[in-house]
Design a protein around this motif. Structure first.
Motif, PDB file in Angstrom:
ATOM      1  N   MET A  34       0.851  -1.185   0.000  1.00  0.00           N
ATOM      2  CA  MET A  34       0.000   0.000   0.000  1.00  0.00           C
ATOM      3  C   MET A  34       0.890   1.239   0.000  1.00  0.00           C
ATOM      4  SD  MET A  34      -2.739   1.470   2.804  1.00  0.00           S
ATOM      5  CE  MET A  34      -3.735   0.026   2.784  1.00  0.00           C
ATOM      6  N   TRP A  45      -3.767   1.031  -3.246  1.00  0.00           N
ATOM      7  CA  TRP A  45      -3.315  -0.348  -3.393  1.00  0.00           C
ATOM      8  C   TRP A  45      -4.008  -0.981  -4.600  1.00  0.00           C
ATOM      9  CZ3 TRP A  45      -6.719   1.256   0.354  1.00  0.00           C
ATOM     10  CH2 TRP A  45      -7.957   0.624   0.421  1.00  0.00           C
ATOM     11  N   SER A 100      -6.273  -4.006  -6.031  1.00  0.00           N
ATOM     12  CA  SER A 100      -7.215  -5.015  -5.567  1.00  0.00           C
ATOM     13  C   SER A 100      -7.399  -6.128  -6.601  1.00  0.00           C
ATOM     14  CB  SER A 100      -8.553  -4.387  -5.181  1.00  0.00           C
ATOM     15  OG  SER A 100      -9.019  -3.528  -6.177  1.00  0.00           O
ATOM     16  N   HIS A 131       1.780  -5.039  -3.855  1.00  0.00           N
ATOM     17  CA  HIS A 131       0.786  -4.023  -3.505  1.00  0.00           C
ATOM     18  C   HIS A 131      -0.645  -4.522  -3.680  1.00  0.00           C
ATOM     19  CE1 HIS A 131       4.113  -1.297  -3.197  1.00  0.00           C
ATOM     20  NE2 HIS A 131       4.552  -1.766  -4.347  1.00  0.00           N
ATOM     21  N   GLN A 148      -3.925  -6.310  -2.429  1.00  0.00           N
ATOM     22  CA  GLN A 148      -4.718  -6.686  -1.253  1.00  0.00           C
ATOM     23  C   GLN A 148      -6.167  -6.681  -1.665  1.00  0.00           C
ATOM     24  OE1 GLN A 148      -2.616  -3.568   1.654  1.00  0.00           O
ATOM     25  NE2 GLN A 148      -4.787  -3.348   1.669  1.00  0.00           N
ATOM     26  N   GLU A 149      -6.917  -7.578  -1.117  1.00  0.00           N
ATOM     27  CA  GLU A 149      -8.336  -7.631  -1.432  1.00  0.00           C
ATOM     28  C   GLU A 149      -9.048  -6.490  -0.717  1.00  0.00           C
ATOM     29  OE1 GLU A 149     -10.285 -11.338  -1.333  1.00  0.00           O
ATOM     30  OE2 GLU A 149      -8.530 -12.433  -2.003  1.00  0.00           O
TER      31      GLU A 149
END
Length: 131
Positions: A1, A74, A76, A127, A129-130
């Motif tokens: 992030m 970030w 996704s 980087h 992330q859900e």
């Protein structure tokens, strides 16, 4: 992030004294700059190979002029030729806006989407992330 701190400028306010809703997408673009550098390390327009296919922003709370904001960025989702970027604007401990951008790795010679190189995909994974 990635995180980016921004001090809102007076010119970014509206008649009610809040940050104008047109400003948040510009802050989001600034927050995406580290991702751009994976694709275009020189950041030269003539080397550019990314386009925006879609942006959306949900405004969750009012943003004020006198308080610093933090833009969080970030990934996704990473696809074959595209990626979904998720971003939030926080102020005084409150998430005030949340948005998504669909970015496409683009070949201007063929005027079409191009696969993201595997080496870049590997760097982008850090980087991811859900939501």
């Amino acid at each position: 992030m990635y995180t980016l701190k921004i001090k809102p400028r007076f010119c970014e306010t509206d008649a009610l004294g809040h940050i104008n809703n047109t400003v948040v997408p510009m802050w989001f673009e600034q927050g995406r700059e580290p991702l751009f550098e994976f694709f275009v390390p020189t950041m030269k327009p003539e080397d550019w190979n990314l386009i925006i296919a879609r942006i959306e922003v949900d405004f969750l709370a009012q943003l004020e002029f006198r308080h610093e904001v933090e833009v969080k960025t970030w990934l996704s989702k990473i696809g074959n030729s595209s990626m979904k970027v998720t971003q939030e604007v926080w102020q005084e401990g409150v998430c005030c806006a949340r948005g998504h951008a669909a970015m496409i790795h683009f070949d201007y010679q063929t005027n079409s989407a191009a696969p993201i190189p595997e080496a870049i995909k590997q760097q982008l994974q850090v980087h991811l992330q859900e939501d």
